[in-house]
Design an enzyme around this catalytic site. Structure first.
Site, PDB file in Angstrom:
ATOM      1  N   ASN A  30      37.303   9.993  27.047  1.00  0.00           N
ATOM      2  CA  ASN A  30      36.054   9.976  26.278  1.00  0.00           C
ATOM      3  C   ASN A  30      36.340  10.412  24.839  1.00  0.00           C
ATOM      4  OD1 ASN A  30      35.949  12.929  26.301  1.00  0.00           O
ATOM      5  ND2 ASN A  30      35.329  12.718  28.431  1.00  0.00           N
ATOM      6  N   ASP A  40      40.408   9.714  34.359  1.00  0.00           N
ATOM      7  CA  ASP A  40      40.798  10.787  33.431  1.00  0.00           C
ATOM      8  C   ASP A  40      41.062  12.093  34.194  1.00  0.00           C
ATOM      9  OD1 ASP A  40      40.806  11.631  30.422  1.00  0.00           O
ATOM     10  OD2 ASP A  40      39.586  13.142  31.423  1.00  0.00           O
ATOM     11  N   TYR A 127      31.440   4.416  32.767  1.00  0.00           N
ATOM     12  CA  TYR A 127      30.881   3.796  31.557  1.00  0.00           C
ATOM     13  C   TYR A 127      30.157   2.477  31.811  1.00  0.00           C
ATOM     14  CZ  TYR A 127      32.661   7.209  28.145  1.00  0.00           C
ATOM     15  OH  TYR A 127      32.874   8.335  27.393  1.00  0.00           O
TER      16      TYR A 127
HETATM   17  P1  ADP Z   1      35.207   4.886  32.376  1.00  0.00           P
HETATM   18  O1  ADP Z   1      34.453   6.156  32.038  1.00  0.00           O
HETATM   19  O2  ADP Z   1      35.992   4.335  31.215  1.00  0.00           O
HETATM   20  O3  ADP Z   1      34.318   3.865  33.019  1.00  0.00           O
HETATM   21  P2  ADP Z   1      36.298   5.710  34.979  1.00  0.00           P
HETATM   22  O4  ADP Z   1      37.402   6.702  35.189  1.00  0.00           O
HETATM   23  O5  ADP Z   1      34.947   6.094  35.442  1.00  0.00           O
HETATM   24  O6  ADP Z   1      36.344   5.343  33.421  1.00  0.00           O
HETATM   25  O7  ADP Z   1      36.679   4.363  35.700  1.00  0.00           O
HETATM   26  C1  ADP Z   1      37.581   3.413  35.217  1.00  0.00           C
HETATM   27  C2  ADP Z   1      38.242   2.705  36.400  1.00  0.00           C
HETATM   28  O8  ADP Z   1      39.306   3.540  36.878  1.00  0.00           O
HETATM   29  C3  ADP Z   1      37.338   2.458  37.604  1.00  0.00           C
HETATM   30  O9  ADP Z   1      37.586   1.137  38.105  1.00  0.00           O
HETATM   31  C4  ADP Z   1      37.805   3.499  38.615  1.00  0.00           C
HETATM   32  O10 ADP Z   1      37.620   3.073  39.958  1.00  0.00           O
HETATM   33  C5  ADP Z   1      39.276   3.543  38.289  1.00  0.00           C
HETATM   34  N1  ADP Z   1      40.062   4.702  38.780  1.00  0.00           N
HETATM   35  C6  ADP Z   1      39.651   5.925  39.189  1.00  0.00           C
HETATM   36  N2  ADP Z   1      40.713   6.673  39.575  1.00  0.00           N
HETATM   37  C7  ADP Z   1      41.817   5.897  39.407  1.00  0.00           C
HETATM   38  C8  ADP Z   1      43.223   6.052  39.633  1.00  0.00           C
HETATM   39  N3  ADP Z   1      43.728   7.198  40.108  1.00  0.00           N
HETATM   40  N4  ADP Z   1      44.058   5.005  39.344  1.00  0.00           N
HETATM   41  C9  ADP Z   1      43.583   3.852  38.842  1.00  0.00           C
HETATM   42  N5  ADP Z   1      42.276   3.639  38.607  1.00  0.00           N
HETATM   43  C10 ADP Z   1      41.408   4.631  38.885  1.00  0.00           C
END
Ligand code: ADP
Length: 179
Positions: A30, A40, A127
């Site tokens: 973020n 994250d 997001y």
């Molecule tokens: P944003 O706030 O940018 O939307 P998110 O972390 O909520 O970011 O999600 C971005 C993508 O990362 C989603 O598809 C989520 O399922 C995925 N995600 C979550 N944990 C992991 C991980 N350990 N490895 C890869 N992708 C992940």
């Protein structure tokens, strides 16, 4: 699924970004670089406290559509590129901001002589960016960059769930058929 873009490789797999052995991994951060949930949170938990310490010491946040780099701490990857995608709003600026988050990440690879990076699906979790549109933007941006930048040997999208994987596979099939 794996394709060649000139001499580079573009790959799409299902998996966990924190376990990747690419030189760098991308993070969906973020703008405050404050740490969060989702990917994250997973990256900071696995990478350990040096990631946040380095972010705090070097950067005062990061504008949406841009990216910053830190070391990888305890991760297998040597670097983390923290990219800030847009919170989806339906605004005409969303696509350019999302594309820019990937492009700036790749520019940081070039500047730091990083030849392989794994990306999560930026902006499509908390997001709220619709995966169909986001996947096309992500893949097109990476393909366009790889065409001009042979120094990046491999880009891998690591999708967490099977639906996101399927949507990325369909988008890549469409984009490659369009050539
Ligand atoms: P944003 O706030 O940018 O939307 P998110 O972390 O909520 O970011 O999600 C971005 C993508 O990362 C989603 O598809 C989520 O399922 C995925 N995600 C979550 N944990 C992991 C991980 N350990 N490895 C890869 N992708 C992940």
């Amino acid at each position: 699924m794996k394709i060649n873009v000139q001499k580079s490789i573009l790959e799409i797999v299902q998996g966990d970004i924190t376990q990747q052995e690419t030189e760098a991994i991308g993070n969906a951060a973020n703008a405050a670089l404050a740490g969060g949930g989702g990917v994250d949170g997973a990256i900071h938990r696995t990478g350990g406290p040096t990631l946040m310490a380095e972010l705090k010491a070097k950067y005062k946040g990061c504008p949406t559509g841009s990216a910053v780099i830190t070391g990888g701490g305890n991760l297998k990857a040597k670097y983390v590129i923290h990219a800030v995608g847009p919170r989806y709003s339906g605004s005409p600026k969303d696509p350019e901001l999302l594309s820019s988050a990937y492009r700036k990440s790749l520019e940081l690879c070039t500047q730091n002589k990083i030849s392989s990076i794994a990306f999560p699906s930026i902006s499509t979790g908390i997001y709220g960016y619709p995966v169909e549109e986001a996947s096309r933007i992500a893949l097109k941006t990476v393909m366009d960059y790889l065409k001009e930048h042979p120094e990046i040997k491999m880009v891998r999208f690591v999708l967490f769930d099977s639906n996101t994987l399927k949507v990325y596979q369909e988008a890549l099939t469409e984009l490659t058929n369009a050539f």
